[in-house]
Write an enzyme that holds these catalytic residues in place. Structure first.
Site, PDB file in Angstrom:
ATOM      1  N   ARG A  52      13.575  59.080 -27.799  1.00  0.00           N
ATOM      2  CA  ARG A  52      14.736  58.132 -28.190  1.00  0.00           C
ATOM      3  C   ARG A  52      14.890  57.784 -29.685  1.00  0.00           C
ATOM      4  O   ARG A  52      13.825  57.220 -30.050  1.00  0.00           O
ATOM      5  CB  ARG A  52      15.074  57.023 -27.313  1.00  0.00           C
ATOM      6  N   ARG A 101      25.505  41.629 -34.339  1.00  0.00           N
ATOM      7  CA  ARG A 101      23.925  41.638 -34.962  1.00  0.00           C
ATOM      8  C   ARG A 101      24.352  40.652 -36.041  1.00  0.00           C
ATOM      9  O   ARG A 101      25.183  40.526 -36.847  1.00  0.00           O
ATOM     10  CB  ARG A 101      23.486  42.852 -35.232  1.00  0.00           C
ATOM     11  N   LYS A 130      25.417  53.220 -21.429  1.00  0.00           N
ATOM     12  CA  LYS A 130      24.524  52.051 -21.235  1.00  0.00           C
ATOM     13  C   LYS A 130      25.389  51.041 -20.724  1.00  0.00           C
ATOM     14  O   LYS A 130      26.362  50.467 -21.236  1.00  0.00           O
ATOM     15  CB  LYS A 130      24.163  51.602 -22.529  1.00  0.00           C
ATOM     16  N   THR A 148      14.358  48.671 -20.626  1.00  0.00           N
ATOM     17  CA  THR A 148      14.231  47.450 -21.293  1.00  0.00           C
ATOM     18  C   THR A 148      12.820  46.428 -20.685  1.00  0.00           C
ATOM     19  O   THR A 148      12.821  46.138 -19.498  1.00  0.00           O
ATOM     20  CB  THR A 148      15.312  46.537 -21.341  1.00  0.00           C
TER      21      THR A 148
END
Length: 477
Positions: free
Chosen positions: A32, A73, A218, A276
């Protein structure tokens, strides 16, 4: 053959030649590349290095490009700053880069001050730092620090209960997507999918560029749970992204959400990745906790077809050890896995029917291996969706498809020429994998293929063969 696939994030800790070669030879299935960090030049260099090492070692490795998505972010800034509980901090919205200290931080998204209200929670760095909004003035959000901690640039921001009006695939994502297509990656992970409409821009760009990369949606926002069936319908695989999901919803709800996502994806015949903090302690420690090992094993037992390493391999102190630990846990968990599932709601009805017939034939005849011819990977995906314990080999004439099926549970690949007759192609594939040790004399093989050609023809045939001493076949049994 190992059933559960391993996805590992490549970063500064693992991008060197020695680490990559060790990880690839050990059993890495999909590498990834995170487009939220690093630059395109670095990603291109790493992708080329992965391709070269895999080719030298004769191993198929898929590459996944993970798009930044509409995730909030912090902007870029220098240093590490400590936010102290009870103090006031200002978030300066619309600054991609700027100064920072313990009382003021830049935020990329300029619309945050207009979409958030006093009293709303603001979570930083996967929820480790908690703020509460006190006042919003144009581009400044003043917050009280409820739970403090250390903060660095580009950390994620979560605002539970607030729908942020960012596009699913913005200009930065489109730029990243087109760069990834140029690298000929096998998988595109679309971040923060909230509805099936969020997948459409990525699909459109892939079609425009004539790319056959699979889209991995996702699931990391509460809205995605409400629109789960629709998202799965337009996706090629899904990822349970527990980091943001566990911040957006109460942590105690995450296991049930994970179970629901896994079951829904498997019912549709899609690969599903659980991600995760699977080995989070190994970012700084050489051994995992017992709870982490149990987490991985339980995810596999509940139906996950792949598990993912993030910071463990990207920036941790023990990237190779983390992968080796994951390999040991998945191999042991695979031994306990039992039960044949059927993708009852999968698309491609005729291919699904032939895949089901082929797996049933293999099970009842105690076949040693299933071969399935595939042009784009869909036939192999539907065979793998039945979760048989019999090893599956995807037969293709496209090296990219051979790399793509590395995300499928219990599947390896062989690249061979497509001959005029489907049966001739499958016999050539049997001979090839006999010569490289995956079959032996008297093994029984079920070959699922198209007609008249094995890969480009419509999937329509399942044959049972017995392998002779030289790798040829006696004929249909």
């Amino acid at each position: 053959m190992r059933r559960t696939r391993i996805v590992a994030t490549i970063g500064p800790a693992s991008c060197d030649e020695e680490s990559l070669r060790t990880m690839i030879k050990a059993g890495l299935d999909v590498a990834r590349l995170n487009y939220s960090h690093g630059d395109d030049e670095w990603r291109a260099e790493v992708a080329e290095r992965i391709r070269r090492i895999a080719k030298e070692d004769g191993i198929h490795i898929g590459i996944m490009a993970d798009l930044p998505g509409p995730k909030l972010r912090l902007g870029r800034f220098e240093g590490t700053h400590h936010l102290s509980q009870g103090e006031i901090i200002s978030l300066r919205c619309g600054e991609a880069e700027g100064y920072a200290d313990s009382s003021s931080l830049p935020v990329e998204y300029g619309g945050l001050a207009k979409e958030i209200r006093p009293g709303d929670p603001v979570l930083l760095s996967d929820g480790l730092i908690q703020l509460e909004v006190e006042e919003c003035n144009e581009n400044i959000v003043r917050c009280k620090i409820i739970e403090g901690g250390l903060i660095t640039e580009r950390k994620g921001i979560n605002v539970p209960g607030t729908i942020v009006k960012l596009p699913a695939v913005g200009s930065r994502d489109e730029e990243a997507l087109r760069h990834a297509i140029g690298l000929d990656v096998e998988f595109i992970a679309v971040s923060y999918v909230r509805s099936k409409e969020d997948v459409s821009p990525a699909r459109r760009i892939l079609d425009e560029c004539n790319s056959k990369a699979w889209i991995v949606s996702k699931i990391e926002h509460p809205s995605a749970l409400e629109s789960l069936d629709g998202i799965i319908e337009v996706s090629d695989a899904v990822m349970v992204a527990r980091g943001d999901l566990g911040v957006e919803i109460p942590p105690e709800e995450v296991p049930m959400a994970q179970d629901r996502i896994v079951k829904a994806a498997r019912k549709r015949g899609l690969p599903v990745i659980v991600a995760t903090q699977m080995l989070e302690s190994m970012v700084t420690n050489p051994r995992p906790t017992r709870a982490e090992v149990a987490d991985i094993a339980n995810a596999i037992r509940h139906g996950a077809t792949a598990v993912m390493l993030s910071a463990e391999t990207a920036s941790g102190t023990y990237p190779v050890d983390s992968l080796l630990t994951m390999l040991r846990v998945t191999r042991r968990a695979d031994l306990e896995w039992d039960g044949l599932t059927k993708p009852t709601d999968a698309k491609l009805l005729l291919t699904r029917a032939v895949a089901n017939a082929g797996v049933t034939l293999a099970e009842t005849s105690s076949a040693d291996r299933i071969l399935v011819a595939t042009k784009h990977g869909n036939a192999a995906r539907l065979v793998a969706a039945h979760s048989t314990k019999i090893p599956i080999t995807a037969v293709t004439n496209n090296p990219s498809v051979a790399r793509k099926v590395m995300l499928l549970p219990g599947v390896d690949a062989v690249v061979c020429e497509e001959l005029e007759r489907g049966s001739s192609t499958m016999c050539l594939a049997i001979k090839t994998i006999f010569e490289n040790g995956r079959l032996k004399q008297n093994d029984r093989v079920v070959a699922i293929s198209g007609s008249p050609k094995a890969m480009s023809g419509a999937t329509s045939t399942a044959r049972l063969y017995r392998v002779t001493e030289d790798g040829s076949v006696d004929g249909d049994e």
